[in-house]
Design a protein around this motif. Sequence first.
Motif, PDB file in Angstrom:
ATOM      1  N   MET A   1       0.812  -1.188   0.000  1.00 33.42           N
ATOM      2  CA  MET A   1       0.000   0.000   0.000  1.00 33.42           C
ATOM      3  C   MET A   1       0.861   1.259   0.000  1.00 33.42           C
ATOM      4  O   MET A   1       0.373   2.347  -0.195  1.00 33.42           O
ATOM      5  N   GLU A   2       2.173   1.111   0.253  1.00 27.05           N
ATOM      6  CA  GLU A   2       3.065   2.259   0.249  1.00 27.05           C
ATOM      7  C   GLU A   2       2.986   2.992  -1.071  1.00 27.05           C
ATOM      8  O   GLU A   2       2.994   2.388  -2.133  1.00 27.05           O
ATOM      9  N   GLY A   3       2.920   4.306  -0.982  1.00 26.57           N
ATOM     10  CA  GLY A   3       3.030   5.111  -2.179  1.00 26.57           C
ATOM     11  C   GLY A   3       1.758   5.314  -2.978  1.00 26.57           C
ATOM     12  O   GLY A   3       1.778   5.973  -3.990  1.00 26.57           O
ATOM     13  N   ASN A   4       0.625   4.746  -2.565  1.00 24.72           N
ATOM     14  CA  ASN A   4      -0.588   4.989  -3.350  1.00 24.72           C
ATOM     15  C   ASN A   4      -1.488   6.008  -2.650  1.00 24.72           C
ATOM     16  O   ASN A   4      -1.261   6.397  -1.522  1.00 24.72           O
ATOM     17  N   GLY A   5      -2.505   6.446  -3.320  1.00 24.37           N
ATOM     18  CA  GLY A   5      -3.385   7.475  -2.787  1.00 24.37           C
ATOM     19  C   GLY A   5      -4.126   7.055  -1.541  1.00 24.37           C
ATOM     20  O   GLY A   5      -4.426   7.875  -0.683  1.00 24.37           O
ATOM     21  N   THR A   6      -4.438   5.770  -1.407  1.00 21.84           N
ATOM     22  CA  THR A   6      -5.163   5.298  -0.236  1.00 21.84           C
ATOM     23  C   THR A   6      -4.356   5.536   1.021  1.00 21.84           C
ATOM     24  O   THR A   6      -4.873   5.999   2.024  1.00 21.84           O
ATOM     25  N   GLN A   7      -3.055   5.213   0.978  1.00 20.08           N
ATOM     26  CA  GLN A   7      -2.245   5.413   2.168  1.00 20.08           C
ATOM     27  C   GLN A   7      -2.190   6.895   2.527  1.00 20.08           C
ATOM     28  O   GLN A   7      -2.231   7.242   3.692  1.00 20.08           O
ATOM     29  N   ALA A   8      -2.085   7.768   1.545  1.00 16.21           N
ATOM     30  CA  ALA A   8      -2.017   9.194   1.824  1.00 16.21           C
ATOM     31  C   ALA A   8      -3.264   9.646   2.583  1.00 16.21           C
ATOM     32  O   ALA A   8      -3.178  10.424   3.520  1.00 16.21           O
ATOM     33  N   LEU A   9      -4.434   9.138   2.187  1.00 18.09           N
ATOM     34  CA  LEU A   9      -5.663   9.484   2.894  1.00 18.09           C
ATOM     35  C   LEU A   9      -5.643   8.933   4.308  1.00 18.09           C
ATOM     36  O   LEU A   9      -6.022   9.612   5.256  1.00 18.09           O
ATOM     37  N   GLU A  10      -5.180   7.682   4.471  1.00 19.11           N
ATOM     38  CA  GLU A  10      -5.138   7.083   5.791  1.00 19.11           C
ATOM     39  C   GLU A  10      -4.118   7.768   6.672  1.00 19.11           C
ATOM     40  O   GLU A  10      -4.330   7.938   7.866  1.00 19.11           O
ATOM     41  N   LEU A  11      -2.989   8.195   6.101  1.00 18.75           N
ATOM     42  CA  LEU A  11      -1.949   8.856   6.862  1.00 18.75           C
ATOM     43  C   LEU A  11      -2.475  10.130   7.506  1.00 18.75           C
ATOM     44  O   LEU A  11      -2.110  10.464   8.624  1.00 18.75           O
ATOM     45  N   GLU A  12      -3.358  10.826   6.826  1.00 16.70           N
ATOM     46  CA  GLU A  12      -3.920  12.060   7.369  1.00 16.70           C
ATOM     47  C   GLU A  12      -4.708  11.804   8.648  1.00 16.70           C
ATOM     48  O   GLU A  12      -4.834  12.681   9.480  1.00 16.70           O
ATOM     49  N   SER A  13      -5.226  10.597   8.847  1.00 13.05           N
ATOM     50  CA  SER A  13      -6.018  10.304  10.032  1.00 13.05           C
ATOM     51  C   SER A  13      -5.145   9.897  11.224  1.00 13.05           C
ATOM     52  O   SER A  13      -5.665   9.699  12.306  1.00 13.05           O
ATOM     53  N   VAL A  14      -3.821   9.783  11.044  1.00 16.55           N
ATOM     54  CA  VAL A  14      -2.918   9.417  12.129  1.00 16.55           C
ATOM     55  C   VAL A  14      -2.436  10.697  12.813  1.00 16.55           C
ATOM     56  O   VAL A  14      -1.828  11.556  12.183  1.00 16.55           O
ATOM     57  N   HIS A  15      -2.742  10.808  14.086  1.00 19.58           N
ATOM     58  CA  HIS A  15      -2.265  11.942  14.883  1.00 19.58           C
ATOM     59  C   HIS A  15      -1.035  11.469  15.658  1.00 19.58           C
ATOM     60  O   HIS A  15      -1.098  10.480  16.395  1.00 19.58           O
ATOM     61  N   VAL A  16       0.098  12.163  15.484  1.00 20.01           N
ATOM     62  CA  VAL A  16       1.328  11.807  16.181  1.00 20.01           C
ATOM     63  C   VAL A  16       1.585  12.839  17.270  1.00 20.01           C
ATOM     64  O   VAL A  16       1.486  14.044  17.035  1.00 20.01           O
ATOM     65  N   ARG A  17       1.895  12.337  18.453  1.00 20.51           N
ATOM     66  CA  ARG A  17       2.169  13.200  19.602  1.00 20.51           C
ATOM     67  C   ARG A  17       3.305  12.583  20.418  1.00 20.51           C
ATOM     68  O   ARG A  17       3.733  11.473  20.157  1.00 20.51           O
ATOM     69  N   ARG A  18       3.754  13.320  21.424  1.00 25.80           N
ATOM     70  CA  ARG A  18       4.772  12.785  22.318  1.00 25.80           C
ATOM     71  C   ARG A  18       4.196  11.630  23.137  1.00 25.80           C
ATOM     72  O   ARG A  18       3.033  11.670  23.540  1.00 25.80           O
ATOM     73  N   LEU A  19       5.016  10.639  23.369  1.00 22.18           N
ATOM     74  CA  LEU A  19       4.623   9.528  24.233  1.00 22.18           C
ATOM     75  C   LEU A  19       4.590  10.043  25.673  1.00 22.18           C
ATOM     76  O   LEU A  19       5.438  10.840  26.075  1.00 22.18           O
ATOM     77  N   ARG A  20       3.581   9.604  26.442  1.00 23.11           N
ATOM     78  CA  ARG A  20       3.410  10.062  27.818  1.00 23.11           C
ATOM     79  C   ARG A  20       3.451   8.867  28.777  1.00 23.11           C
ATOM     80  O   ARG A  20       3.165   7.734  28.371  1.00 23.11           O
ATOM     81  N   PRO A  21       3.760   9.115  30.036  1.00 22.31           N
ATOM     82  CA  PRO A  21       3.786   8.019  31.012  1.00 22.31           C
ATOM     83  C   PRO A  21       2.472   7.242  31.071  1.00 22.31           C
ATOM     84  O   PRO A  21       2.474   6.030  31.257  1.00 22.31           O
ATOM     85  N   ASP A  22       1.327   7.923  30.883  1.00 30.41           N
ATOM     86  CA  ASP A  22       0.041   7.225  30.967  1.00 30.41           C
ATOM     87  C   ASP A  22      -0.236   6.350  29.739  1.00 30.41           C
ATOM     88  O   ASP A  22      -1.253   5.657  29.688  1.00 30.41           O
ATOM     89  N   ASP A  23       0.672   6.329  28.765  1.00 29.38           N
ATOM     90  CA  ASP A  23       0.542   5.444  27.608  1.00 29.38           C
ATOM     91  C   ASP A  23       1.092   4.049  27.880  1.00 29.38           C
ATOM     92  O   ASP A  23       0.933   3.147  27.056  1.00 29.38           O
ATOM     93  N   LEU A  24       1.738   3.861  29.022  1.00 30.21           N
ATOM     94  CA  LEU A  24       2.449   2.609  29.308  1.00 30.21           C
ATOM     95  C   LEU A  24       1.590   1.369  29.090  1.00 30.21           C
ATOM     96  O   LEU A  24       1.992   0.451  28.374  1.00 30.21           O
ATOM     97  N   GLU A  25       0.413   1.300  29.666  1.00 27.69           N
ATOM     98  CA  GLU A  25      -0.401   0.077  29.562  1.00 27.69           C
ATOM     99  C   GLU A  25      -0.802  -0.204  28.118  1.00 27.69           C
ATOM    100  O   GLU A  25      -0.794  -1.350  27.679  1.00 27.69           O
ATOM    101  N   ARG A  26      -1.140   0.810  27.365  1.00 25.78           N
ATOM    102  CA  ARG A  26      -1.527   0.609  25.959  1.00 25.78           C
ATOM    103  C   ARG A  26      -0.320   0.146  25.131  1.00 25.78           C
ATOM    104  O   ARG A  26      -0.461  -0.709  24.266  1.00 25.78           O
ATOM    105  N   VAL A  27       0.870   0.703  25.399  1.00 21.26           N
ATOM    106  CA  VAL A  27       2.087   0.267  24.701  1.00 21.26           C
ATOM    107  C   VAL A  27       2.347  -1.209  24.999  1.00 21.26           C
ATOM    108  O   VAL A  27       2.618  -1.999  24.089  1.00 21.26           O
ATOM    109  N   ILE A  28       2.229  -1.594  26.266  1.00 18.99           N
ATOM    110  CA  ILE A  28       2.438  -2.998  26.649  1.00 18.99           C
ATOM    111  C   ILE A  28       1.423  -3.892  25.948  1.00 18.99           C
ATOM    112  O   ILE A  28       1.755  -4.968  25.447  1.00 18.99           O
ATOM    113  N   ALA A  29       0.178  -3.462  25.875  1.00 27.46           N
ATOM    114  CA  ALA A  29      -0.878  -4.259  25.233  1.00 27.46           C
ATOM    115  C   ALA A  29      -0.620  -4.414  23.734  1.00 27.46           C
ATOM    116  O   ALA A  29      -0.805  -5.505  23.182  1.00 27.46           O
ATOM    117  N   ILE A  30      -0.187  -3.349  23.073  1.00 22.58           N
ATOM    118  CA  ILE A  30       0.113  -3.443  21.639  1.00 22.58           C
ATOM    119  C   ILE A  30       1.280  -4.386  21.422  1.00 22.58           C
ATOM    120  O   ILE A  30       1.234  -5.266  20.550  1.00 22.58           O
TER     121      ILE A  30
END
Length: 166
Positions: A1-30
């Motif tokens: 899917m790299e490089g096609n228009g679909t990924q570009a649309l999906e990429l826009e829906s990804v919000h990137v932020r700094r990792l926080r201490p309260d993310d620990l349990e979700r990181v472990i679960a992933i």
Amino acid sequence: MEGNGTQALELESVHVRRLRPDDLERVIAIDARITGRRREEYFKVKLRQALSGAGVEVSLAGEVDGSLVGYLIARVWYGEFGRTEPVAVLDTVGVHPDFRTRGVGHALVSQLRTNLLGLNVKTLCTEVVWGDMSTLAFFQREGFRPAERISLDLDLEEARRRETTA
């Protein structure tokens, strides 16, 4: 899917932020979904190190619709690998299996590149298990190439056996 228009649309829906201490349990679960085991102590230590006041914080979280679905843990080091200039080390990256191929990993690495260049860090290093072809392919798509150094391991038990029989 790299490089096609679909990924570009999906990429826009990804919000990137700094990792926080309260993310620990979700990181472990992933990570547990990816590896099949819970590595609680590993991530407690890695997040504490990555988010400590002693270092430059560059670890990131990726969210889709407000839920954390990916992360990367990285640090900036000065003098690592015998270099005099700063270098960033990407310790671990993970994307929830349900969100793979949706641009989450790319969004995380892209933001990390931007952040590191803003800090005047020009090199990002990581390691990958030799046979992990999907991770190797991901890093190749992101522009990573083999390093000009060799990673070495020493089996301490085998070394001890050799010493005692010599």
